[in-house]
Design a protein around this motif. Structure first.
Motif, PDB file in Angstrom:
ATOM      1  N   SER A   1      -1.911   8.690  16.984  1.00  0.00           N
ATOM      2  CA  SER A   1      -2.260   7.460  17.693  1.00  0.00           C
ATOM      3  C   SER A   1      -1.075   6.895  18.472  1.00  0.00           C
TER       4      SER A   1
ATOM      5  N   GLU B   1       5.402   5.556   1.371  1.00  0.00           N
ATOM      6  CA  GLU B   1       4.995   4.346   2.079  1.00  0.00           C
ATOM      7  C   GLU B   1       3.771   4.652   2.945  1.00  0.00           C
ATOM      8  N   PHE B   2       2.811   3.746   2.941  1.00  0.00           N
ATOM      9  CA  PHE B   2       1.611   3.899   3.760  1.00  0.00           C
ATOM     10  C   PHE B   2       1.912   3.439   5.179  1.00  0.00           C
ATOM     11  N   MET B   3       1.489   4.219   6.157  1.00  0.00           N
ATOM     12  CA  MET B   3       1.678   3.854   7.563  1.00  0.00           C
ATOM     13  C   MET B   3       0.319   3.488   8.158  1.00  0.00           C
ATOM     14  N   TYR B   4       0.259   2.372   8.852  1.00  0.00           N
ATOM     15  CA  TYR B   4      -0.998   1.913   9.443  1.00  0.00           C
ATOM     16  C   TYR B   4      -1.352   2.665  10.717  1.00  0.00           C
ATOM     17  N   THR B   5      -0.413   3.410  11.250  1.00  0.00           N
ATOM     18  CA  THR B   5      -0.648   4.200  12.450  1.00  0.00           C
ATOM     19  C   THR B   5      -0.226   5.643  12.160  1.00  0.00           C
ATOM     20  N   SER B   6      -0.616   6.535  13.004  1.00  0.00           N
ATOM     21  CA  SER B   6      -0.256   7.941  12.811  1.00  0.00           C
ATOM     22  C   SER B   6       0.517   8.442  14.010  1.00  0.00           C
TER      23      SER B   6
ATOM     24  N   LYS C   1       0.837  -1.176   0.000  1.00  0.00           N
ATOM     25  CA  LYS C   1       0.000   0.000   0.000  1.00  0.00           C
ATOM     26  C   LYS C   1       0.883   1.242   0.000  1.00  0.00           C
TER      27      LYS C   1
ATOM     28  N   ALA D   1       0.790   5.772   0.275  1.00  0.00           N
ATOM     29  CA  ALA D   1       0.084   7.003   0.626  1.00  0.00           C
ATOM     30  C   ALA D   1       0.407   8.018  -0.454  1.00  0.00           C
TER      31      ALA D   1
END
Length: 70
Positions: free
Chosen positions: A66, A58-63, A1, A3
Motif C-alpha cells: 500500500s 509490532e503490528f503495522m497499519y499499512t503494508s 497491537k 503481529a
C-alpha cells in the motif's frame, strides 16, 4: 497491537531438513532482535505454543504494497 508470524513445522520427526529450519528460525530471531530503527517493525519476542513456533512483532497499519505509491 501485535503481529504474529507462525512458523511451519515438519512434525515430530527429526530430519536434516527440520534441523535446518530450526537453524533458520534461530537466525531470524537473532537478526530481528538486533534491529533497532524507526522504519523497521519492532521485534517483541517468540514463543512455542502447542508445538507451534511464532514470532511476535509490532503490528503495522499499512503494508509495503500500500505504500509503494508514496
Amino acid at each position: 497491537k501485535v503481529a504474529i508470524k507462525t512458523l511451519k513445522s515438519n512434525g515430530d520427526i527429526e530430519t536434516n531438513n527440520s534441523q535446518n529450519e530450526e537453524k533458520e528460525i534461530k537466525k531470524e530471531i537473532k537478526f530481528l532482535s538486533s534491529m533497532k530503527h524507526p522504519n523497521i517493525v519492532q521485534f517483541f519476542g517468540w514463543t512455542v505454543w502447542r508445538d507451534k513456533k511464532a514470532i511476535v512483532m509490532e503490528f503495522m497499519y499499512t503494508s509495503l504494497q500500500s505504500g509503494k505509491n508514496l
